[in-house]
Design an enzyme around this catalytic site. Structure first.
Site, short mmCIF file in Angstrom:
data_model
loop_
_atom_site.label_atom_id
_atom_site.label_comp_id
_atom_site.label_asym_id
_atom_site.label_seq_id
_atom_site.Cartn_x
_atom_site.Cartn_y
_atom_site.Cartn_z
N ASP A 97 0.84 -1.19 0.00
CA ASP A 97 0.00 0.00 0.00
C ASP A 97 0.88 1.24 0.00
OD1 ASP A 97 -2.52 1.22 -0.05
OD2 ASP A 97 -2.49 1.55 2.10
N TYR A 114 1.24 5.71 -0.51
CA TYR A 114 0.84 6.92 0.21
C TYR A 114 1.00 8.07 -0.78
CZ TYR A 114 0.95 9.84 4.57
OH TYR A 114 0.70 10.71 5.60
N HIS A 134 -3.58 14.10 0.86
CA HIS A 134 -3.78 13.23 2.03
C HIS A 134 -2.57 13.29 2.95
CE1 HIS A 134 -4.97 9.81 4.47
NE2 HIS A 134 -3.85 9.19 4.16
N ARG A 190 1.64 16.53 13.04
CA ARG A 190 2.85 17.32 13.30
C ARG A 190 2.55 18.80 13.03
NH1 ARG A 190 4.14 13.24 10.00
NH2 ARG A 190 4.37 14.66 8.22
N GLU A 245 -10.03 3.99 4.08
CA GLU A 245 -9.17 4.68 3.12
C GLU A 245 -9.66 4.31 1.73
OE1 GLU A 245 -5.03 5.41 5.55
OE2 GLU A 245 -5.04 3.86 4.01
N GLU A 264 -9.22 3.96 -1.99
CA GLU A 264 -8.02 3.82 -2.80
C GLU A 264 -8.34 3.13 -4.13
OE1 GLU A 264 -4.73 2.10 -0.72
OE2 GLU A 264 -5.37 2.87 1.24
N ASP A 276 -8.81 0.28 2.39
CA ASP A 276 -7.81 -0.19 3.33
C ASP A 276 -8.23 0.26 4.73
OD1 ASP A 276 -5.41 -1.54 3.93
OD2 ASP A 276 -4.32 0.35 4.06
N ARG A 335 -7.04 3.78 13.56
CA ARG A 335 -6.11 4.90 13.73
C ARG A 335 -5.48 4.93 15.12
NH1 ARG A 335 -4.97 6.18 8.58
NH2 ARG A 335 -6.85 6.75 7.42
N GLN A 381 -2.85 2.19 15.14
CA GLN A 381 -1.79 2.62 14.24
C GLN A 381 -0.91 3.70 14.89
OE1 GLN A 381 -3.32 4.27 10.60
NE2 GLN A 381 -1.31 4.80 9.79
N TYR A 401 3.10 2.61 15.10
CA TYR A 401 3.76 2.78 13.80
C TYR A 401 5.17 3.34 13.88
CZ TYR A 401 3.33 7.89 13.16
OH TYR A 401 3.46 9.24 13.24
N LYS A 427 -3.51 -1.94 10.39
CA LYS A 427 -3.87 -2.07 8.98
C LYS A 427 -4.14 -3.51 8.55
CE LYS A 427 -2.98 2.21 7.34
NZ LYS A 427 -3.86 3.02 6.49
N THR A 449 -8.48 -5.67 4.34
CA THR A 449 -8.45 -4.76 3.19
C THR A 449 -9.47 -5.29 2.20
OG1 THR A 449 -6.10 -4.25 3.50
CG2 THR A 449 -7.05 -3.80 1.33
N THR A 473 -4.67 6.46 0.30
CA THR A 473 -5.90 7.26 0.31
C THR A 473 -5.90 8.29 -0.80
OG1 THR A 473 -6.07 6.99 2.70
CG2 THR A 473 -7.34 8.77 1.72
N GLU A 506 -9.48 12.59 7.96
CA GLU A 506 -9.34 13.89 7.30
C GLU A 506 -10.67 14.64 7.28
OE1 GLU A 506 -6.83 14.02 3.52
OE2 GLU A 506 -7.39 11.91 3.68
#
Length: 399
Positions: A106, A108, A113, A122, A179, A181, A213, A217, A220, A224, A233, A237, A324, A338
């Site tokens: 998968d 990104y 996104h 962040r 997600e 995709e 997917d 969260r 994760q 992660y 994850k 899927t 995503t 989001e």
């Protein structure tokens, strides 16, 4: 003999002809092609045993010349009379996972996104990590938990830890997400040690599917760092049952957004493989987002080139997904994290304020792409419903 009538405006017209695996009460899984509201049994219609199997893998492994020849034969067949025994009503069949999944990767690949999540996680730093515009970032997923549309999804359990928690706790995910995709299915693999260049993309990739997917969260977020997604994850899927062949997407091809700085030579495309595909995400029957695939920064050809540039082999049935799909507008975001800005800006879904998925919720993702003469090519949909967690809803802390 049967003459198949394709309704005006059908997303499954002659220009599409997606492949899937179906069964009927009287016969087990085999390969068919969707035409309008009918499914054509290819083993019967073409008298070819490669289609009498419960997956597309054997056919996909035969390569692009065979794909093109078969598509031409099917096109001629369905424009005339088809044997009665080869035609089934699409509403009366059971659809199965269309291919045996080899590996699952998968990516990104959406700048929108990635930037949104960067701002969420962040807020005091640059949204994109320093490597993001130099390579397609991705992770290896779990092929064994790829399931076909319509399969119920059990809420996953795992460790969670919010900043306010003194120690991690175990239990069902409280921030279950989706997600939206697009996935790509490898038909012809490559040997170990031989990368696949961008220009050979269509020699190896058979077609595309819709992908959800599912993402926990909270699990994760705790797990992660430093190695990336794992249990958040790997629980499920979902993919759509119809594989749209690359040949059907010729009118959807477009350039990717400008890529600056210029990618390294192995990621430079001579012919662009961006795709103009419109998606729609429905939450309990209400459309909440319309992500545009044409905004994706990295193309699938670049994803495959990067995936194999270190010499990693590709195999028939490998699935790699875009990550995503999100656009620049709020109603174009392809994940609920989001759309609700981390849960701080709830959506109204059927009159209720919602953030993340609750038990009993159902999500469906659909998509179409431009076809010839103003027509639209349909992918069908990928759908899943959330079931309660099977783990004890305990609050055990690590000790």
């Amino acid at each position: 003999m049967t003459r198949i009538d394709v309704p005006d405006g059908s997303p499954f017209g002659i220009a599409n002809l997606p492949y899937g695996v179906f069964s009927t009460p009287g016969a087990g899984p085999r390969v068919g092609v969707r035409v309008g509201d009918s499914v054509v049994d290819l083993a019967v219609a073409l008298d070819d045993d490669v289609f009498a199997r419960p997956s597309l893998n054997a056919f996909m492994a035969q390569g692009p010349r065979r794909w093109a020849e078969t598509r031409e034969r099917i096109t001629e067949l369905v424009q005339g009379d088809v044997p009665d025994a080869a035609v089934a009503d699409a509403s009366e069949i059971t659809l199965h996972l269309p291919f045996e999944v080899g590996d699952y990767v998968d990516f990104y690949a959406s700048e929108h996104h990635a930037s949104n999540l960067g701002r969420l996680f962040r807020p005091d730093s640059e949204p994109l990590m320093p490597n993001w515009k130099h390579l397609p970032v991705g992770y290896h997923g779990r092929a064994g938990t790829v399931v076909v549309s319509g399969t119920d999804i059990v809420r996953p359990c795992g460790q969670r830890k919010t900043p306010a928690d003194p120690a991690p706790v175990f239990g069902p995910s409280r921030r279950l997400d989706i997600e939206a995709e697009l996935g790509f299915v490898v038909g012809v693999g490559s040997p170990l040690g031989r990368p696949i260049p961008c220009e050979d993309f269509a020699e190896h990739v058979f077609g595309a599917v819709l992908v959800n997917d599912w993402s926990a969260r909270d699990i994760q977020a705790w797990e992660y760092v430093p190695l990336g997604p794992f249990l958040g994850k790997s629980f499920a899927t979902s993919v759509s049952p119809w594989v749209v062949p690359l040949a059907a997407l010729e009118h959807a091809r477009t350039a990717t957004p400008p890529q600056q700085p210029e990618p390294l030579p192995y990621l430079r495309e001579k012919e662009p493989w961006g795709l103009d595909i419109e998606m729609a995400v429905s939450w309990n029957g209400q459309v909440v987002s319309r992500p545009p695939y044409r905004t994706m920064y990295w193309s699938p050809a670049q994803m495959l080139a990067h995936m194999t540039v270190n010499g990693a082999s590709a195999r028939t049935g490998d699935l790699f997904a875009s990550g995503t799909v999100s656009g620049p507008e709020k109603d174009q975001r392809g994940a609920f994290i989001e759309l609700t800005w981390g849960g701080r800006e709830p959506l109204r879904v059927n009159g209720e304020e919602r953030t993340f998925l609750e038990d009993g919720d159902e999500v469906a993702i659909a998509a179409t792409a431009p076809g010839p003469d103003g027509s639209r090519i349909g992918f069908g949909e990928v759908r899943g419903r959330i079931l309660p967690a099977s783990c004890a809803p305990g609050n055990e802390r690590a000790g």
